[in-house]
Write a protein that holds these residues in place. Structure first.
Motif, mmCIF file in Angstrom:
data_model
loop_
_atom_site.group_PDB
_atom_site.id
_atom_site.type_symbol
_atom_site.label_atom_id
_atom_site.label_comp_id
_atom_site.label_asym_id
_atom_site.label_seq_id
_atom_site.Cartn_x
_atom_site.Cartn_y
_atom_site.Cartn_z
ATOM 1 N N UNK A 39 35.685 -12.360 -9.439
ATOM 2 C CA UNK A 39 34.626 -11.462 -8.950
ATOM 3 C C UNK A 39 33.942 -10.709 -10.078
ATOM 4 N N UNK A 40 34.311 -11.019 -11.316
ATOM 5 C CA UNK A 40 33.704 -10.327 -12.449
ATOM 6 C C UNK A 40 32.195 -10.576 -12.497
ATOM 7 N N UNK A 41 31.439 -9.543 -12.820
ATOM 8 C CA UNK A 41 29.989 -9.646 -12.972
ATOM 9 C C UNK A 41 29.583 -8.986 -14.279
ATOM 10 N N UNK A 42 28.668 -9.614 -14.954
ATOM 11 C CA UNK A 42 28.167 -9.035 -16.193
ATOM 12 C C UNK A 42 27.263 -7.850 -15.878
ATOM 13 N N UNK A 43 27.305 -6.845 -16.727
ATOM 14 C CA UNK A 43 26.422 -5.708 -16.535
ATOM 15 C C UNK A 43 24.987 -6.104 -16.890
ATOM 16 N N UNK A 44 24.048 -5.437 -16.257
ATOM 17 C CA UNK A 44 22.631 -5.671 -16.535
ATOM 18 C C UNK A 44 22.223 -4.767 -17.683
ATOM 19 N N UNK A 49 21.855 0.993 -12.850
ATOM 20 C CA UNK A 49 22.733 1.820 -13.684
ATOM 21 C C UNK A 49 24.015 2.154 -12.935
ATOM 22 N N UNK A 50 23.888 2.512 -11.653
ATOM 23 C CA UNK A 50 25.073 2.820 -10.849
ATOM 24 C C UNK A 50 25.942 1.582 -10.671
ATOM 25 N N UNK A 51 25.295 0.436 -10.422
ATOM 26 C CA UNK A 51 26.046 -0.801 -10.225
ATOM 27 C C UNK A 51 26.716 -1.242 -11.526
ATOM 28 N N UNK A 52 26.079 -0.973 -12.657
ATOM 29 C CA UNK A 52 26.702 -1.287 -13.945
ATOM 30 C C UNK A 52 28.004 -0.506 -14.127
ATOM 31 N N UNK A 53 28.002 0.746 -13.686
ATOM 32 C CA UNK A 53 29.219 1.556 -13.786
ATOM 33 C C UNK A 53 30.328 0.945 -12.933
ATOM 34 N N UNK A 74 0.820 -1.208 0.000
ATOM 35 C CA UNK A 74 0.000 0.000 0.000
ATOM 36 C C UNK A 74 0.860 1.266 0.000
ATOM 37 N N UNK A 75 2.122 1.135 0.443
ATOM 38 C CA UNK A 75 3.014 2.295 0.493
ATOM 39 C C UNK A 75 3.883 2.417 -0.745
ATOM 40 N N UNK A 76 3.766 1.472 -1.671
ATOM 41 C CA UNK A 76 4.599 1.485 -2.872
ATOM 42 C C UNK A 76 4.271 2.698 -3.734
ATOM 43 N N UNK A 77 5.331 3.361 -4.230
ATOM 44 C CA UNK A 77 5.172 4.508 -5.109
ATOM 45 C C UNK A 77 6.156 4.394 -6.275
ATOM 46 N N UNK A 78 5.982 5.266 -7.255
ATOM 47 C CA UNK A 78 6.825 5.229 -8.443
ATOM 48 C C UNK A 78 8.295 5.431 -8.096
ATOM 49 N N UNK A 79 8.573 6.257 -7.098
ATOM 50 C CA UNK A 79 9.973 6.530 -6.740
ATOM 51 C C UNK A 79 10.680 5.279 -6.229
ATOM 52 N N UNK A 80 9.939 4.399 -5.555
ATOM 53 C CA UNK A 80 10.535 3.154 -5.075
ATOM 54 C C UNK A 80 10.905 2.250 -6.256
ATOM 55 N N UNK A 81 10.018 2.214 -7.251
ATOM 56 C CA UNK A 81 10.274 1.375 -8.429
ATOM 57 C C UNK A 81 11.432 1.937 -9.244
ATOM 58 N N UNK A 82 11.466 3.258 -9.398
ATOM 59 C CA UNK A 82 12.548 3.873 -10.174
ATOM 60 C C UNK A 82 13.903 3.644 -9.513
ATOM 61 N N UNK A 83 13.902 3.564 -8.180
ATOM 62 C CA UNK A 83 15.166 3.377 -7.456
ATOM 63 C C UNK A 83 15.864 2.074 -7.856
ATOM 64 N N UNK A 84 15.090 1.056 -8.245
ATOM 65 C CA UNK A 84 15.691 -0.212 -8.692
ATOM 66 C C UNK A 84 16.599 0.033 -9.883
ATOM 67 N N UNK A 85 16.098 0.762 -10.854
ATOM 68 C CA UNK A 85 16.838 0.960 -12.097
ATOM 69 C C UNK A 85 17.962 1.981 -11.932
ATOM 70 N N UNK A 86 17.759 2.939 -11.052
ATOM 71 C CA UNK A 86 18.852 3.865 -10.740
ATOM 72 C C UNK A 86 20.011 3.096 -10.112
ATOM 73 N N UNK A 87 19.689 2.136 -9.237
ATOM 74 C CA UNK A 87 20.729 1.321 -8.612
ATOM 75 C C UNK A 87 21.425 0.449 -9.659
#
Length: 522
Positions: free
Chosen positions: A219-224, A158-162, A143-156
């Motif tokens: 420790x190599x990881x593929x980018x998403x 992108x940052x983790x890909x860098x 019930x508390x879910x908002x668009x900003x919470x969902x967007x944070x997944x993809x922001x993370x």
């Protein structure tokens, strides 16, 4: 009607008093102590306690009163804003009293949803939920879910890909350092004791560099990539769409997400300059490549004696997928009518094989060319001979009358086709193309031969004509030459026609002209 009620409370303990200010006594007559809540005298202090809200909601169908309350806010303004937001969500039909978390909802959602999904689609949904949605959103109440919470997944992401890209660059640098250290050690002279000691020192340097490189490489990881991000969004959108129907949220917040654009790789042909660059650098100009007509003919000549040649022929000329090839049965092959029916596929999920039906658009009939018919007839004869031999030793494995099986009748794993294809391409010396690129090859060859795009679309089993023409059609060099010549030939023909008309007109004019004086004198 919205009417907020905010108040402050704390967790302090002390003597309790009733509403009239009288002390609350125990059965033994002693002053009772407990949590003071809203009666703590220190609540007037700015930083003491926290703010709560309580609002009246619309009554249920049976007239029962419903209240929403929540606390832990730092200021009264924050509590009031949340109260109004909850009220608006309630008016929009959201069940604001539900305490179900995102993780709990997704768990029951996928359990119900997967029954109507293709195995591969269900597997992708489960992967997205396990790796991305639950770790980032799971503890949040739905019930508390908002668009900003969902967007944070993809922001993370992108940052983790860098971070992952930087780490990959670091590993490459460590590899270069280790290679240089190895070269220095191996080429060091050993004629004298001093040189031997120096070589031992160089070897120690190489050992350290090698160990550091190997440790970081593990420790190599593929980018998403953008395609995976789009898959995550699709999974989230599907789940929230059902949550919206259940009135657990007010909006499908996945619709408001901003993602990197998915750019489908363009299929390119292996022209001579691209082949030369590949031989020099080992790099492919595009993830999706196709051979020229000459290269395709060379490959077919090279693999003609391979056991799976009839299958490769079906892929290169009729665009079968590897799962369709592995699942094809003789019951779906009509050599008299020269047609095969694609009604089943084998899919690999976590290395396990599962039978599944293709998507609706991929269930199709494919008309075979004359060589495919001839090859399949010869293959069926060979398979029957093999079966008779293996049945003598009671070792034949019944795979459901599959067309393409191992010598003992066992079914092929779809990956076996890909692995064999890679090896054959490497042995042929031709520039690499993937097995799936064979579908691009089939489309390009058919379109280059003048087959109607609609027929190619039906052969490949695409959901849209655009996918066939935009994604799977590669303009081969021969087509480029034909296009260039066609434009020139059009102008040349126009000029020739114009000159012909002008010549004809001039001749006609000369015939009509009066005779000259010389002729009259004669």
């Amino acid at each position: 009607m919205f009417e907020e009620k905010t108040y402050k409370r704390c967790t302090c303990h002390g003597p309790l008093f009733n509403r009239d200010g009288d002390p609350v006594l125990t059965d033994a007559g002693e002053h009772k102590t407990g949590r003071l809540d809203r009666n703590c005298p220190r609540l007037t202090e700015r930083n003491h306690g926290s703010w709560f809200y309580q609002i009246e909601l619309e009554r249920s169908g049976d007239g029962e009163r419903k209240r929403a309350r929540e606390g832990g806010f730092r200021t009264q303004e924050e509590a009031a804003r949340q109260a109004e937001e909850v009220w608006r969500a309630s008016k929009a039909g959201v069940n604001v009293l539900s305490d179900e978390t995102v993780a709990q909802f997704l768990t029951r959602w996928i359990k119900k949803k997967k029954a109507g999904l293709k195995r591969t689609t269900a597997h992708e949904y489960e992967r997205d939920i396990e790796l991305y949605l639950v770790p980032h959103l799971g503890a949040l109440k739905l019930r508390d879910l908002r668009a900003r919470h969902c967007q944070a997944i993809f922001d993370w992401i992108i940052t983790d890909n860098e971070r992952r890209a930087e780490h990959r660059t670091r590993v490459q640098e460590l590899q270069a350092t280790a290679d240089a250290a190895s070269q220095a050690w191996r080429t060091a002279p050993v004629a004298t004791l001093t040189e031997k000691n120096e070589r031992a020192r160089l070897r120690a340097i190489w050992t350290t560099a090698r160990d550091e490189h190997l440790a970081q490489r593990q420790r190599l990881q593929r980018t998403t990539g953008p395609a995976t991000m789009l898959s995550i969004k699709t999974t989230l959108s599907s789940a929230l769409s059902d949550a919206l129907k259940e009135e657990l949220i007010a909006k499908n917040y996945a619709a408001f997400l901003t993602l990197p654009k998915v750019v489908k790789p363009r299929a390119l042909a292996w022209t001579a300059p691209r082949v030369a660059n590949w031989k020099r650098t080992g790099q492919k100009p595009s993830p999706v490549m196709v051979w020229t007509l000459e290269q395709t003919a060379q490959f077919l000549d090279f693999i003609v004696m391979d056991r799976q040649f009839p299958g490769w022929h079906l892929i290169l000329f009729h665009g079968l997928r590897r799962g369709e090839l592995a699942a094809l049965t003789w019951d779906e092959v009509d050599l008299d009518e020269e047609v095969i029916h694609i009604t089943e596929q084998l899919v690999s999920i976590s290395s396990e094989i599962h039978e599944d039906t293709p998507k609706a658009d991929s269930i199709r009939d494919i008309k075979l060319n004359r060589d495919s018919v001839r090859l399949l007839k010869a293959w069926r004869k060979k398979q029957r001979t093999e079966r008779a031999e293996w049945e003598k030793h009671k070792s034949w494995k019944d795979s459901g009358n599959r067309v393409f099986t191992r010598e003992d009748g066992d079914v092929y794993h779809p990956q076996a086709f890909s692995d064999r294809w890679v090896r054959l391409v490497k042995l042929s010396g031709l520039p690499p193309i993937r097995l799936h690129d064979g579908r691009h090859e089939a489309a390009s060859l058919a379109l280059a031969a003048g087959v109607a795009p609609k027929a190619v679309h039906a052969m490949l089993g695409h959901s849209s004509m655009r996918m066939t023409t935009d994604t799977y059609q590669t303009v081969l060099p021969d087509m480029h030459a034909a296009t260039a010549s066609a434009s020139l030939d059009l102008i040349t023909a126009f000029r020739a026609q114009k000159n012909k008309k002008a010549t004809k007109k001039a001749k006609k004019k000369r015939k009509k002209a009066p005779k000259g004086r010389g002729e009259e004198a004669a």
